[in-house]
Design an enzyme around this catalytic site. Structure first.
Site, PDB file in Angstrom:
ATOM      1  N   TYR A 154       0.833  -1.213   0.000  1.00  0.00           N
ATOM      2  CA  TYR A 154       0.000   0.000   0.000  1.00  0.00           C
ATOM      3  C   TYR A 154       0.869   1.265   0.000  1.00  0.00           C
ATOM      4  O   TYR A 154       0.648   2.183  -0.786  1.00  0.00           O
ATOM      5  CB  TYR A 154      -0.910  -0.033   1.227  1.00  0.00           C
ATOM      6  CG  TYR A 154      -1.882   1.110   1.336  1.00  0.00           C
ATOM      7  CD1 TYR A 154      -3.054   1.129   0.586  1.00  0.00           C
ATOM      8  CD2 TYR A 154      -1.647   2.166   2.217  1.00  0.00           C
ATOM      9  CE1 TYR A 154      -3.963   2.179   0.710  1.00  0.00           C
ATOM     10  CE2 TYR A 154      -2.539   3.216   2.340  1.00  0.00           C
ATOM     11  CZ  TYR A 154      -3.710   3.216   1.589  1.00  0.00           C
ATOM     12  OH  TYR A 154      -4.597   4.246   1.708  1.00  0.00           O
ATOM     13  N   LYS A 158       1.177   4.184  -2.936  1.00  0.00           N
ATOM     14  CA  LYS A 158       0.865   5.596  -2.703  1.00  0.00           C
ATOM     15  C   LYS A 158       2.090   6.484  -2.952  1.00  0.00           C
ATOM     16  O   LYS A 158       1.957   7.608  -3.443  1.00  0.00           O
ATOM     17  CB  LYS A 158       0.316   5.790  -1.285  1.00  0.00           C
ATOM     18  CG  LYS A 158      -1.020   5.065  -1.036  1.00  0.00           C
ATOM     19  CD  LYS A 158      -2.118   5.562  -1.968  1.00  0.00           C
ATOM     20  CE  LYS A 158      -3.483   4.997  -1.601  1.00  0.00           C
ATOM     21  NZ  LYS A 158      -4.556   5.509  -2.460  1.00  0.00           N
TER      22      LYS A 158
HETATM   23  P1  NAI Z   1     -13.382   2.603   0.934  1.00  0.00           P
HETATM   24  O1  NAI Z   1     -12.948   1.173   0.941  1.00  0.00           O
HETATM   25  O2  NAI Z   1     -14.460   3.043   1.865  1.00  0.00           O
HETATM   26  O3  NAI Z   1     -13.797   3.031  -0.568  1.00  0.00           O
HETATM   27  C1  NAI Z   1     -13.026   2.662  -1.695  1.00  0.00           C
HETATM   28  C2  NAI Z   1     -13.916   2.661  -2.923  1.00  0.00           C
HETATM   29  O4  NAI Z   1     -13.122   2.250  -4.044  1.00  0.00           O
HETATM   30  C3  NAI Z   1     -15.083   1.667  -2.809  1.00  0.00           C
HETATM   31  O5  NAI Z   1     -16.287   2.274  -3.246  1.00  0.00           O
HETATM   32  C4  NAI Z   1     -14.664   0.529  -3.732  1.00  0.00           C
HETATM   33  O6  NAI Z   1     -15.764  -0.169  -4.309  1.00  0.00           O
HETATM   34  C5  NAI Z   1     -13.854   1.281  -4.777  1.00  0.00           C
HETATM   35  N1  NAI Z   1     -12.941   0.386  -5.509  1.00  0.00           N
HETATM   36  C6  NAI Z   1     -12.121  -0.573  -4.994  1.00  0.00           C
HETATM   37  N2  NAI Z   1     -11.470  -1.200  -5.981  1.00  0.00           N
HETATM   38  C7  NAI Z   1     -11.880  -0.645  -7.150  1.00  0.00           C
HETATM   39  C8  NAI Z   1     -11.568  -0.877  -8.517  1.00  0.00           C
HETATM   40  N3  NAI Z   1     -10.706  -1.857  -8.902  1.00  0.00           N
HETATM   41  N4  NAI Z   1     -12.173  -0.117  -9.466  1.00  0.00           N
HETATM   42  C9  NAI Z   1     -13.061   0.845  -9.104  1.00  0.00           C
HETATM   43  N5  NAI Z   1     -13.398   1.104  -7.828  1.00  0.00           N
HETATM   44  C10 NAI Z   1     -12.815   0.368  -6.862  1.00  0.00           C
HETATM   45  O7  NAI Z   1     -12.035   3.433   1.168  1.00  0.00           O
HETATM   46  P2  NAI Z   1     -11.804   4.962   1.617  1.00  0.00           P
HETATM   47  O8  NAI Z   1     -11.301   4.938   3.020  1.00  0.00           O
HETATM   48  O9  NAI Z   1     -12.937   5.825   1.266  1.00  0.00           O
HETATM   49  O10 NAI Z   1     -10.527   5.305   0.703  1.00  0.00           O
HETATM   50  C11 NAI Z   1     -10.603   6.063  -0.492  1.00  0.00           C
HETATM   51  C12 NAI Z   1      -9.193   6.421  -0.924  1.00  0.00           C
HETATM   52  O11 NAI Z   1      -8.543   7.170   0.102  1.00  0.00           O
HETATM   53  C13 NAI Z   1      -8.303   5.201  -1.191  1.00  0.00           C
HETATM   54  O12 NAI Z   1      -7.459   5.464  -2.297  1.00  0.00           O
HETATM   55  C14 NAI Z   1      -7.471   5.106   0.077  1.00  0.00           C
HETATM   56  O13 NAI Z   1      -6.249   4.461  -0.152  1.00  0.00           O
HETATM   57  C15 NAI Z   1      -7.301   6.577   0.409  1.00  0.00           C
HETATM   58  N6  NAI Z   1      -6.956   6.836   1.802  1.00  0.00           N
HETATM   59  C16 NAI Z   1      -7.795   6.442   2.827  1.00  0.00           C
HETATM   60  C17 NAI Z   1      -7.440   6.708   4.135  1.00  0.00           C
HETATM   61  C18 NAI Z   1      -8.295   6.313   5.289  1.00  0.00           C
HETATM   62  O14 NAI Z   1      -7.849   6.494   6.419  1.00  0.00           O
HETATM   63  N7  NAI Z   1      -9.516   5.828   5.087  1.00  0.00           N
HETATM   64  C19 NAI Z   1      -6.174   7.384   4.469  1.00  0.00           C
HETATM   65  C20 NAI Z   1      -5.383   7.755   3.320  1.00  0.00           C
HETATM   66  C21 NAI Z   1      -5.786   7.476   2.051  1.00  0.00           C
END
Ligand code: NAI
Length: 246
Positions: A154, A158
């Site tokens: 991961y 990033k």
């Molecule tokens: P989440 O798991 O709630 O949402 C991720 C979304 O991406 C989901 O709707 C999922 O269906 C979609 N997804 C997954 N694989 C996919 C694919 N192959 N094609 C299209 N869509 C796909 O995650 P969250 O927490 O909302 O994270 C969103 C972004 O923020 C991610 O890139 C994550 O790495 C980043 N992030 C999150 C943090 C956190 O603390 N939650 C911290 C830093 C970054």
């Protein structure tokens, strides 16, 4: 209205941070394509935007598939009229210490988080360049800068996304396209709700602002970078982490 008549694609826009970004961009006047593998939840988010008076479509897209990302752009232009903003937010985790990490754990996370963003950028860039107003915002992470035990795949994805951001910024600046990254700290979503309660409390103790971030905190940063207000900012990483890393 900061984004009146703008059209945006938000990958992973169905839930969590992507949902908050989709709602926020829409509230400022943007028409939004929610591009996600999760159709059931994505359709609901699109309905939520329409119920609030906005315009949105859902397109079922796996960002690892270049045919899907090409179709995502074609459908957006056909149904919403244009494309100005791409938010690469789709991301996954498969956390394990290196000695236990399988090839599949490594490949899948790199495929979705890094190659997925590359696919979306390559599919969109001609349309963005044609309009001479392009905003690409990549959702990276604090661990892409600091590293984190258990997240070799991961954090590498990033960190790679931050390097990709700077290259895209340099390649396309002359075409009126900016490309920036947002690096969230720990945000209260499904991704972090999986953590044990004790680990969450310890984590909060390390955050100067004394709370986890919200998806809305991240959405505000994305809105800024996607708007006219950020027209002289490119290749930059905006930390949204409550002071956890400075
Ligand atoms: P989440 O798991 O709630 O949402 C991720 C979304 O991406 C989901 O709707 C999922 O269906 C979609 N997804 C997954 N694989 C996919 C694919 N192959 N094609 C299209 N869509 C796909 O995650 P969250 O927490 O909302 O994270 C969103 C972004 O923020 C991610 O890139 C994550 O790495 C980043 N992030 C999150 C943090 C956190 O603390 N939650 C911290 C830093 C970054």
């Amino acid at each position: 209205m900061l984004l009146k008549d703008r059209v945006a694609i938000v990958t992973g826009g169905s839930q969590g941070i992507g949902r908050a970004i989709s709602l926020r961009l829409s509230a400022e006047g943007a028409k939004v394509t929610i591009a996600d593998v999760n159709e059931e939840v994505g359709l609901k988010t699109a309905e939520e935007i329409k119920a609030a008076g906005g315009e949105a479509i859902f397109v079922k897209v796996d960002v690892t598939n270049p045919e899907d990302t090409d179709r995502m752009v074609t459908e957006t232009v056909e149904k919403l009229g244009s494309l100005h903003i791409l938010v690469n937010n789709a991301g996954i985790t498969r956390d394990k210490l290196i000695l236990r990490m399988t090839d599949e754990d490594w490949d899948r996370v790199l495929d979705v988080n890094l190659k997925g963003a590359f696919n979306c950028i390559r599919s969109s860039i001609r349309v963005l360049a044609k309009g001479r107003y392009g905003r690409i915002v990549n959702i990276a992470s604090i661990v892409g800068i600091t590293g984190n035990p258990g997240q070799a795949n991961y954090s590498a994805s990033k960190g790679g996304l931050i390097a990709l951001t700077k290259t895209v910024a340099k390649e396309f600046a002359s075409r009126g396209i900016t490309c920036n990254a947002v690096a969230p700290g720990f945000i209260d979503t499904a991704m972090t709700q999986a953590m044990p309660q004790k680990a969450r409390e310890e984590l909060i103790g390390r955050i100067p602002l004394e709370r986890l971030g919200t998806p809305e905190d991240v959405a505000e940063g994305v809105l800024f970078l996607a708007s006219d207000m950020a027209s002289y900012i490119t290749g930059e990483v905006l930390n949204i982490n409550g002071g956890m890393f400075m």
